[in-house]
Design a protein around this motif. Structure first.
Motif, PDB file in Angstrom:
ATOM      1  N   VAL A 102      28.636  48.373  15.584  1.00 15.85           N
ATOM      2  CA  VAL A 102      27.482  47.493  15.783  1.00 15.85           C
ATOM      3  C   VAL A 102      27.368  47.150  17.274  1.00 15.85           C
ATOM      4  N   PRO A 103      26.223  47.367  17.905  1.00 17.49           N
ATOM      5  CA  PRO A 103      26.052  47.005  19.311  1.00 17.49           C
ATOM      6  C   PRO A 103      26.323  45.519  19.531  1.00 17.49           C
ATOM      7  N   PHE A 104      27.021  45.210  20.641  1.00 19.19           N
ATOM      8  CA  PHE A 104      27.450  43.842  20.927  1.00 19.19           C
ATOM      9  C   PHE A 104      26.982  43.430  22.307  1.00 19.19           C
ATOM     10  N   PHE A 105      26.417  42.230  22.394  1.00 22.98           N
ATOM     11  CA  PHE A 105      25.921  41.708  23.674  1.00 22.98           C
ATOM     12  C   PHE A 105      26.556  40.343  23.904  1.00 22.98           C
ATOM     13  N   PHE A 106      27.365  40.233  24.981  1.00 25.83           N
ATOM     14  CA  PHE A 106      27.955  38.936  25.320  1.00 25.83           C
ATOM     15  C   PHE A 106      27.116  38.302  26.411  1.00 25.83           C
ATOM     16  N   LYS A 107      26.488  37.178  26.095  1.00 24.55           N
ATOM     17  CA  LYS A 107      25.522  36.560  26.995  1.00 24.55           C
ATOM     18  C   LYS A 107      26.168  35.706  28.082  1.00 24.55           C
ATOM     19  N   GLN A 108      27.148  34.879  27.715  1.00 27.47           N
ATOM     20  CA  GLN A 108      27.740  33.970  28.705  1.00 27.47           C
ATOM     21  C   GLN A 108      28.909  33.205  28.096  1.00 27.47           C
ATOM     22  N   TRP A 109      29.800  32.709  28.973  1.00 31.94           N
ATOM     23  CA  TRP A 109      30.815  31.763  28.533  1.00 31.94           C
ATOM     24  C   TRP A 109      30.229  30.365  28.425  1.00 31.94           C
ATOM     25  N   GLY A 110      29.220  30.092  29.234  1.00 32.03           N
ATOM     26  CA  GLY A 110      28.622  28.766  29.235  1.00 32.03           C
ATOM     27  C   GLY A 110      29.278  27.864  30.263  1.00 32.03           C
ATOM     28  N   GLU A 111      29.373  26.616  29.944  1.00 33.40           N
ATOM     29  CA  GLU A 111      29.880  25.614  30.898  1.00 33.40           C
ATOM     30  C   GLU A 111      31.382  25.737  31.118  1.00 33.40           C
ATOM     31  N   TRP A 112      32.094  26.238  30.117  1.00 31.76           N
ATOM     32  CA  TRP A 112      33.558  26.303  30.134  1.00 31.76           C
ATOM     33  C   TRP A 112      34.026  27.761  30.130  1.00 31.76           C
ATOM     34  N   VAL A 113      35.185  28.013  30.726  1.00 33.90           N
ATOM     35  CA  VAL A 113      35.764  29.354  30.685  1.00 33.90           C
ATOM     36  C   VAL A 113      37.236  29.248  30.281  1.00 33.90           C
TER      37      VAL A 113
ATOM     38  N   LYS B 254      28.157  27.200  34.312  1.00 28.80           N
ATOM     39  CA  LYS B 254      27.714  28.485  33.769  1.00 28.80           C
ATOM     40  C   LYS B 254      27.831  29.626  34.769  1.00 28.80           C
ATOM     41  N   LYS B 255      27.436  29.380  36.019  1.00 27.74           N
ATOM     42  CA  LYS B 255      27.428  30.457  37.007  1.00 27.74           C
ATOM     43  C   LYS B 255      28.832  30.963  37.295  1.00 27.74           C
ATOM     44  N   LYS B 256      29.778  30.052  37.519  1.00 25.28           N
ATOM     45  CA  LYS B 256      31.150  30.460  37.825  1.00 25.28           C
ATOM     46  C   LYS B 256      31.849  31.039  36.604  1.00 25.28           C
ATOM     47  N   ALA B 257      31.523  30.510  35.436  1.00 28.83           N
ATOM     48  CA  ALA B 257      32.159  31.024  34.212  1.00 28.83           C
ATOM     49  C   ALA B 257      31.763  32.474  33.958  1.00 28.83           C
ATOM     50  N   GLY B 258      30.500  32.807  34.273  1.00 29.59           N
ATOM     51  CA  GLY B 258      30.061  34.195  34.172  1.00 29.59           C
ATOM     52  C   GLY B 258      29.941  34.702  32.754  1.00 29.59           C
ATOM     53  N   ARG B 259      29.967  36.030  32.633  1.00 25.15           N
ATOM     54  CA  ARG B 259      29.784  36.661  31.324  1.00 25.15           C
ATOM     55  C   ARG B 259      30.691  37.879  31.133  1.00 25.15           C
TER      56      ARG B 259
END
Length: 319
Positions: free
Chosen positions: A254-265, A293-298
């Motif tokens: 199944v294709p998987f898309f990870f969008k973001q960690w969000g505020e926490w990593v 969000k920006k530093k946590a990345g994806r």
């Protein structure tokens, strides 16, 4: 309208407004964005008229229905990023108007996401799309309830249907309705992911493919999006939860898309220690740091996961 949402190219909002129905709605970005802009409107700033009313009031915008006709390049289009098309206060006739536009705009791929898949199933099951196009007329289709005729199809080929799943409870309640709804692509948005989700065996229910016992629900899913929560009150995402979904996708293709960690990593997903003064929280065997969000990345296990059910990845030229 363009968007920063990683898994789509544009958003189309012929409806705005919603109401909260489950734990995944607690910190809804759409509520927060609407409230912020409504406050700015009340302070005298010029903003669209939709922000004059509370977000809990469903608003219909018939003048926005024709927007897809104006887009020259093919796009993946998230339908109602600021609403739920299948909310009880959206009239049936307006929903059919949205589907009519999608049927006439075959060059675009429309992505519909709902937390109310039971209404989606009720409306779309037992109906067929009849292609009325000719060589001299652009494609369009009409939905027919009742007897199927030769050439009819139970879904529009350019419409993907999805439901939100934030934890196992939501999966057990919603996935069954999605699986019973005819669609060319069925997908899950596991964002914000608030707990582990086992799609290999969800709650038991009747389905043609499982003969009445524990359904391997993931076999009926064509795409999974996962991600953590962002914003002031964001809850952390445990790496085990998202890795578990990723592993299920890999096992079943199944294709998987990870969008973001969000505020926490989680500490095991970053090479940079943010410092002792950074807020942290212990989640079992994992410590999560609040870095934004920006530093946590994806990155998940050192790589981006950008898979789509059509085999492509996001292409900036499509926007």
């Amino acid at each position: 309208m363009g968007t920063a949402i990683e898994w789509t190219d544009a958003v189309w909002n012929p409806v705005t407004g919603c109401s909260k129905v489950s734990e995944g709605c607690r910190n809804c970005y759409a509520f927060g964005l609407h409230d912020m802009r409504r406050k700015a409107l009340l302070e005298g700033k010029k903003l669209p008229k939709q922000y004059a009313k509370p977000f809990t009031e469903i608003q219909l915008f018939p003048d926005r229905l024709a927007a897809p006709f104006k887009w020259k390049k093919p796009k993946r289009v998230f339908v109602n990023s600021m609403a739920d098309l299948f909310h009880k206060d959206v009239p049936d006739d307006f929903i059919w108007s949205v589907f009519d536009i999608m049927a006439k705009c075959q060059e675009h791929t429309f992505q519909i996401l709902t937390k109310r898949p039971e209404r989606m199933e009720a409306m779309l099951s037992g109906r067929y799309w009849r292609d009325l196009g000719t060589s001299t007329r652009p494609f369009f289709a009409r939905i027919i309830k009742g007897e199927e005729r030769e050439g009819d199809v139970p879904f529009l080929p350019n419409v993907w249907l999805g439901t939100s799943v934030e934890n196992q409870k939501a999966a057990d309640e919603r996935v069954r309705h999605l699986l019973e709804t005819p669609a060319t692509v069925r997908f899950l948005s596991c964002e914000p992911l608030l707990g582990p989700v086992d799609l290999e065996f969800t709650a038991q229910f009747e389905h043609p493919d499982n003969e009445g016992y524990g359904v391997q629900a993931i076999k009926g899913i064509d795409w999974i999006i996962a991600g953590g929560e962002s914003g002031t009150n964001a809850r952390p995402l445990h790496s085990d939860w998202v890795e578990g979904l990723r592993d299920q996708c890999e096992e079943y293709g199944v294709p998987f898309f990870f969008k973001q960690w969000g505020e926490w990593v989680p500490f095991n997903q970053t090479d940079t220690f943010p410092g002792h003064k950074t807020e942290s929280i212990k989640m079992g065997n994992i410590t999560c740091w609040r870095v934004g969000k920006k530093k946590a990345g994806r990155l998940l296990d050192g790589q981006e996961w950008n898979q789509f059910p059509d085999g492509g990845e996001r292409d900036a030229s499509r926007t």
